[in-house]
Scaffold this motif. Structure first.
Motif, PDB file in Angstrom:
ATOM      1  N   ASN A  73      -5.543  -2.086   3.088  1.00 11.66           N
ATOM      2  CA  ASN A  73      -5.118  -2.777   1.874  1.00 11.66           C
ATOM      3  C   ASN A  73      -6.178  -3.740   1.352  1.00 11.66           C
ATOM      4  O   ASN A  73      -6.189  -4.047   0.158  1.00 11.66           O
ATOM      5  N   THR A  74      -7.063  -4.199   2.213  1.00 15.19           N
ATOM      6  CA  THR A  74      -8.119  -5.108   1.752  1.00 15.19           C
ATOM      7  C   THR A  74      -9.162  -4.366   0.923  1.00 15.19           C
ATOM      8  O   THR A  74      -9.895  -4.977   0.154  1.00 15.19           O
ATOM      9  N   LYS A  75      -9.211  -3.048   1.111  1.00 13.73           N
ATOM     10  CA  LYS A  75     -10.177  -2.229   0.383  1.00 13.73           C
ATOM     11  C   LYS A  75      -9.513  -1.294  -0.624  1.00 13.73           C
ATOM     12  O   LYS A  75     -10.196  -0.490  -1.259  1.00 13.73           O
ATOM     13  N   ASN A  76      -8.190  -1.371  -0.738  1.00 18.62           N
ATOM     14  CA  ASN A  76      -7.451  -0.457  -1.622  1.00 18.62           C
ATOM     15  C   ASN A  76      -7.818   0.991  -1.347  1.00 18.62           C
ATOM     16  O   ASN A  76      -8.038   1.794  -2.275  1.00 18.62           O
ATOM     17  N   THR A  77      -7.878   1.329  -0.079  1.00 22.39           N
ATOM     18  CA  THR A  77      -8.343   2.653   0.333  1.00 22.39           C
ATOM     19  C   THR A  77      -7.323   3.316   1.247  1.00 22.39           C
ATOM     20  O   THR A  77      -6.737   2.656   2.105  1.00 22.39           O
ATOM     21  N   VAL A  78      -7.159   4.618   1.049  1.00 22.33           N
ATOM     22  CA  VAL A  78      -6.294   5.414   1.910  1.00 22.33           C
ATOM     23  C   VAL A  78      -7.142   6.508   2.556  1.00 22.33           C
ATOM     24  O   VAL A  78      -8.085   7.015   1.941  1.00 22.33           O
ATOM     25  N   TYR A  79      -6.809   6.834   3.791  1.00 23.58           N
ATOM     26  CA  TYR A  79      -7.554   7.821   4.562  1.00 23.58           C
ATOM     27  C   TYR A  79      -6.619   8.938   5.027  1.00 23.58           C
ATOM     28  O   TYR A  79      -5.418   8.729   5.195  1.00 23.58           O
TER      29      TYR A  79
END
Length: 120
Positions: A73-79
């Motif tokens: 959530n700190t990078k607004n990224t999903v893997y």
């Protein structure tokens, strides 16, 4: 405006692994659900995995035990970590995010897609 940019697709042999990433940027207050779907040739798009802001996940039966979805959530990224890949996993993979652009408005956004090909 919000953009989702995917990376990590490619060609791999059966049994191999790939890790997809999707970074959201732009006018983002916060992000609710994030997920990955895929569209194989001649088939409808299907949801592969989804993850809520709090971390709860759900998976399509076809990928349970092989794929893992996570988010930063700190990078607004999903893997999407994909292990034990099979030829039937071959598809274009799309990330998606439900984004709060302010305190009253939220919209769904999609990435451009990344190709995953699994050879037998």
């Amino acid at each position: 405006q919000v953009q989702l940019v995917e990376s990590g697709g490619g060609l791999v042999q059966t049994g191999g692994s790939l890790r997809l990433s999707c970074a959201a940027s732009g006018n983002i207050l916060s992000i609710n659900d994030m997920g990955w779907s895929r569209r194989a040739p001649g088939k409808q798009r299907e949801l592969v995995a989804a993850i809520k802001n709090g971390g709860d996940t759900n998976y399509a039966d076809s990928v349970k035990g092989r794929f893992t979805i996570s988010r930063d959530n700190t990078k607004n990224t999903v893997y999407l970590q994909m292990n034990g890949l099979k030829p039937e996993d071959t598809a274009v993979y799309y990330c998606q995010a439900n984004v709060n652009i302010d305190t009253k408005q939220k919209y769904d956004y999609w990435g451009q897609g990344t190709q995953v090909s699994v050879s037998s």
